[in-house]
Scaffold this active site. Structure first.
Site, short mmCIF file in Angstrom:
data_model
loop_
_atom_site.label_atom_id
_atom_site.label_comp_id
_atom_site.label_asym_id
_atom_site.label_seq_id
_atom_site.Cartn_x
_atom_site.Cartn_y
_atom_site.Cartn_z
N CYS A 136 5.69 6.69 4.44
CA CYS A 136 4.58 5.84 3.97
C CYS A 136 3.93 6.42 2.71
O CYS A 136 3.08 5.78 2.09
CB CYS A 136 3.53 5.66 5.06
N HIS A 194 0.83 -1.20 0.00
CA HIS A 194 0.00 0.00 0.00
C HIS A 194 0.87 1.25 0.00
O HIS A 194 2.09 1.20 0.17
CB HIS A 194 -1.01 0.00 1.16
N ASP A 237 -4.66 -10.70 -0.19
CA ASP A 237 -3.32 -11.31 -0.13
C ASP A 237 -2.57 -11.12 -1.45
O ASP A 237 -3.07 -11.46 -2.52
CB ASP A 237 -3.44 -12.81 0.19
N HIS A 245 3.26 -4.89 3.92
CA HIS A 245 3.13 -5.35 5.30
C HIS A 245 2.71 -6.81 5.33
O HIS A 245 1.98 -7.26 4.44
CB HIS A 245 2.06 -4.55 6.05
NI NI Z 1 2.31 0.98 5.65
#
Ligand code: NI
Length: 146
Positions: free
Chosen positions: A39, A20, A85, A47
Site C-alpha cells: 500500500c 490513495h 469520487d 478502491h
Molecule cells: Ni488502499
C-alpha cells in the site's frame, strides 16, 4: 401534534472510487515500506469505497418515519461523494498531515457529515474499503460550518 412512537435507524449506502497511497512523512522510506507494505507503492492504488451512513429516524404514526432521506442524500453527495469520487485522497487538504487509512477516512467522513445534519441525527458511519476491510466510527457532535 404528531406523536413519535419509537426510535429506529436508517442506513443508506453510497459509493465512490478514489486513489490513495499509505505513506507518512514521519517515517523513513524503509519504515514506510515496512509499515504499509504494498500500500506504500509510490504509484498508489485505488478502491471502490462503500460508505454506510446510519441516522436516527423516529417512527411516526402517520408517515411511518421522520427521516428526510433526500436531505441525507444531498448532504452525503455534497460533503463526501463530490469531494472524494475519482480523486486522489492524498491530495485532499485534510490528509496533508494524516495518512489516508480507512480509520482516518471514516473519521473525516463523520466530521464532514455531522456538522451538516440536524444535531444528534447521525449515529454511525461505516466504510468498506476492500472485500475484507470495514471501518466504523461513531463520534461526538462537532460544530463547524457546513
Ligand atoms: Ni488502499
Amino acid at each position: 401534534m404528531e406523536l413519535t412512537m419509537a426510535q429506529a435507524s436508517v442506513t443508506k449506502r453510497y459509493r465512490f472510487c478514489a486513489a490513495h497511497r499509505l505513506h507518512t512523512d514521519y517515517l523513513s522510506s524503509e519504515d514506510n515500506r515496512a509499515a504499509f507494505g504494498k500500500c506504500n507503492n509510490p504509484n498508489g492504488h485505488g478502491h471502490n469505497y462503500v460508505v454506510l451512513v446510519t441516522v436516527k429516524s423516529g417512527v411516526q404514526t402517520s408517515t411511518g418515519g421522520e427521516m428526510d432521506l433526500d436531505r441525507l442524500d444531498r448532504t452525503v453527495g455534497q460533503q463526501v461523494i463530490t469531494r472524494f469520487d475519482h480523486h486522489d485522497l492524498n491530495q485532499d487538504p485534510e490528509f496533508a498531515e494524516r495518512t489516508t487509512t480507512g480509520e482516518n477516512l471514516v473519521l473525516l467522513i463523520w466530521d464532514l457529515l455531522v456538522k451538516c445534519l440536524p444535531s444528534g441525527q447521525l449515529k454511525k458511519v461505516g466504510l468498506i474499503e476492500t472485500r475484507d476491510n470495514y471501518f466504523e466510527y461513531a463520534g461526538g457532535i462537532k460544530n463547524g460550518e457546513c
